[in-house]
Design an enzyme around this catalytic site. Sequence first.
Site, short mmCIF file in Angstrom:
data_model
loop_
_atom_site.label_atom_id
_atom_site.label_comp_id
_atom_site.label_asym_id
_atom_site.label_seq_id
_atom_site.Cartn_x
_atom_site.Cartn_y
_atom_site.Cartn_z
N LYS A 1 -81.33 -39.06 -50.52
CA LYS A 1 -81.46 -40.52 -50.51
C LYS A 1 -82.88 -40.84 -50.94
O LYS A 1 -83.79 -40.03 -50.73
CB LYS A 1 -81.21 -41.06 -49.10
N ASP B 1 -77.78 -48.41 -53.98
CA ASP B 1 -77.58 -48.69 -52.54
C ASP B 1 -78.10 -50.12 -52.35
O ASP B 1 -78.18 -50.88 -53.34
CB ASP B 1 -78.34 -47.67 -51.68
P1 NDP Z 1 -76.15 -54.82 -51.24
O1 NDP Z 1 -77.60 -54.85 -51.47
O2 NDP Z 1 -75.21 -55.10 -52.35
O3 NDP Z 1 -75.76 -55.79 -50.02
C1 NDP Z 1 -76.32 -55.64 -48.77
C2 NDP Z 1 -75.82 -56.75 -47.87
O4 NDP Z 1 -76.30 -56.53 -46.55
C3 NDP Z 1 -76.34 -58.13 -48.27
O5 NDP Z 1 -75.41 -59.10 -47.88
C4 NDP Z 1 -77.64 -58.23 -47.46
O6 NDP Z 1 -78.06 -59.56 -47.22
C5 NDP Z 1 -77.21 -57.58 -46.18
N1 NDP Z 1 -78.39 -56.98 -45.52
C6 NDP Z 1 -79.23 -56.04 -46.04
N2 NDP Z 1 -80.21 -55.75 -45.18
C7 NDP Z 1 -79.97 -56.52 -44.10
C8 NDP Z 1 -80.64 -56.68 -42.88
N3 NDP Z 1 -81.74 -55.97 -42.58
N4 NDP Z 1 -80.11 -57.55 -41.98
C9 NDP Z 1 -78.99 -58.27 -42.27
N5 NDP Z 1 -78.32 -58.16 -43.42
C10 NDP Z 1 -78.81 -57.29 -44.33
O7 NDP Z 1 -75.86 -53.35 -50.63
P2 NDP Z 1 -74.49 -52.57 -50.53
O8 NDP Z 1 -73.37 -53.51 -50.30
O9 NDP Z 1 -74.42 -51.62 -51.66
O10 NDP Z 1 -74.73 -51.69 -49.22
C11 NDP Z 1 -74.39 -52.16 -47.91
C12 NDP Z 1 -74.30 -50.97 -46.97
O11 NDP Z 1 -73.30 -50.05 -47.46
C13 NDP Z 1 -75.57 -50.16 -46.80
O12 NDP Z 1 -75.62 -49.65 -45.48
C14 NDP Z 1 -75.36 -48.99 -47.77
O13 NDP Z 1 -76.12 -47.86 -47.41
C15 NDP Z 1 -73.87 -48.75 -47.57
N6 NDP Z 1 -73.22 -48.02 -48.66
C16 NDP Z 1 -73.25 -48.50 -49.94
C17 NDP Z 1 -72.60 -47.81 -50.93
C18 NDP Z 1 -72.50 -48.33 -52.32
O14 NDP Z 1 -71.75 -47.73 -53.12
N7 NDP Z 1 -73.14 -49.43 -52.68
C19 NDP Z 1 -71.95 -46.49 -50.67
C20 NDP Z 1 -71.92 -46.14 -49.28
C21 NDP Z 1 -72.57 -46.86 -48.33
P3 NDP Z 1 -79.34 -60.13 -48.03
O15 NDP Z 1 -78.82 -60.41 -49.40
O16 NDP Z 1 -79.73 -61.33 -47.27
O17 NDP Z 1 -80.37 -59.04 -47.99
#
Ligand code: NDP
Length: 442
Positions: free
Chosen positions: A126, A166
Site C-alpha cells: 500500500k 484508493d
Molecule cells: P473514494 O476516494 O472514491 O471515496 C471515499 C469516500 O469516503 C468519500 O465519500 C469520502 O468523503 C469518504 N471519506 C474518506 N475519508 C473519510 C473520513 N476520514 N471520514 C469520513 N468520510 C471519509 O475512495 P474509495 O471509494 O475508492 O475507497 C473507500 C474505501 O474502500 C477505502 O477504505 C478503501 O481503502 C476501500 N477500498 C477501495 C477499493 C477500490 O477499488 N477503490 C478496493 C478495496 C477497498 P469525502 O469526499 O468527503 O472525503
Amino acid sequence: MSYVQEVITNLNKKYSQQPEFIQAVSEVLLSLESTIKQDENFYRKHRVLERLIVPERIIEFKVTWIDDNQNIQVNTGYRIQHSSVLGPYKGGLRFHANVNQSVLKFLAFEQTFKNALTGLPLGGAKGGSDFDPKDKSDTEIMNFCQHYMSELYKYIGPNIDIPAGDIGVGAKEIGYLFGHYKKLTNRFEGVLTSKGLSYGGSLGRTEATGYGVIYMLEEVLKQKNDKIENKVIGVSGSGNVAIHAIEKALELRAKVVTASDSNGWILDNDGIDLGILKEIKLKKRQRLSEYVNHKPSALYFSNNDLWKTPVDVFIPCATQNEVTLDDAIDMVTNKVKLVIEGANMPLTNEAVGYLQSHGVVYVPGKASNSGGVLVSGYEMSQNASKITWSFEEVDSKLREKMIEMVKDMNRVMDPEYPNNYLKAANVLGFKKLAEALISQGV
Ligand code: NDP
C-alpha cells in the site's frame, strides 16, 4: 503466554505510535489464536507471525511541488512493500490528509491477507501521501502526481510492485502517475492498474469493488436461504466503492437509503436516486449535501447518526474506524441482520466483537472488498497477453470468484460459529501465506 499473546504484547510495545497497524494485526492474530494453538511449537519455531507482520520494506520520501500560487509545498510520500511471499507487491495508493505510516502499514498488512484469499499470485503493498487532492486544481494534482512518481518509479514495475487507486486516487490521478512513469522509464507497461480504458485499463475495474461487495452479499444471503431483493440497505461513503455498491444493489432490487461523505450523510427513505448521486459526486464533484437540493424529500445531517438508521444490512464504504462500539450497539438495537464491509477496516475491533456476539452476520472487507484487486489481477493478465476482455466477461469472472470465496470460507468455518467469516477469511489467508513463507526459507 500463548504465541499469539506474546506477539501482540511485543507489537504493542514496539509500535505504540501506530494504533491502526496494531488494531489490524491484533484483529487477525486473535481470530487465528485457536488455529495457531493446534501447532504452536511449529509456528513459534519458524517465527511465522513476526515474519508475516513486519513489512519487507518501507519506502518514505519527500515530495516537493509548486502550487498554483507559486508557493512551494512539501508532502511525504510512502510505499509499504509488505509481502512478496505470494507474488509481486500489489495494493493501492491513497492520497488523503490523514495518511501516515501506521495507516499504510495496516492497509498493506490487510492487503497481503486479502490477496492471499483471492487466490491470485500477488503479494501485498500500500502507498500514498498526506497530499489531499480535494481542494486542489487539476494542474496542482498533476504536478503533485508527477513529483510523487519521480521517486516512486525507482521501486515499482510490472513484476516488482503494481500500485492501483484508493481514497483520493481515481482515474485522473492514475493517468497522471502512469504518464510520468512512462516518461521516466521510456516503457509502456502494466505498472499500474485501474488505468483508463484508452491506455490499458480493464473494463469493469471501476465498478469491481462495489459490485463485488454486492455479489458476496447476495451469496452470503443465499447460503442462509435469504435474498437481497427488497432488503433495506444503509451505505456510508459516496466515492467509488459506495456508488458502485449502490448501483448493483439497486439493480438487484434492494433499497438503499443512506450515503455519506466526510461532512455529513443523507437519508432518502424512497431509496437513493443513483442518477442524482452520480451527477453530484462523479460529474460535478460536489459535496453530498447538494443531494437534497435535487430531492427535497430527502434529509441531510451533519452528525454521525447514520448507523442509527433502521436497516436490514449496513455496508460501510468510506474509511477506517467509521463504526465504533456505540454505533454497533445502535445497529443491534435497531435489529440490523448483516454488516458487510466495502471499506478497509471500517469497524473498530470492539464494534466487530459486539456485532458477532449479538448474532449479526459480519463479513470483513478483506473478503468482501476484494473485487477491486481481483479485477486488477485481470487487468494485469490482459496487459501481459495484450488482449482485452469484454465487460461481461470481466463481470462474470468477478461474480463467480466472489461466490467461490464465500464457499471457500464456508468450508473452513468453525461449526460452532457458522457466521464467523472473519476467522474463516483469516485462516484461509494465513495457511497459504505461512506455507509459502516457510517454503522459501529464512
Ligand atoms: P473514494 O476516494 O472514491 O471515496 C471515499 C469516500 O469516503 C468519500 O465519500 C469520502 O468523503 C469518504 N471519506 C474518506 N475519508 C473519510 C473520513 N476520514 N471520514 C469520513 N468520510 C471519509 O475512495 P474509495 O471509494 O475508492 O475507497 C473507500 C474505501 O474502500 C477505502 O477504505 C478503501 O481503502 C476501500 N477500498 C477501495 C477499493 C477500490 O477499488 N477503490 C478496493 C478495496 C477497498 P469525502 O469526499 O468527503 O472525503
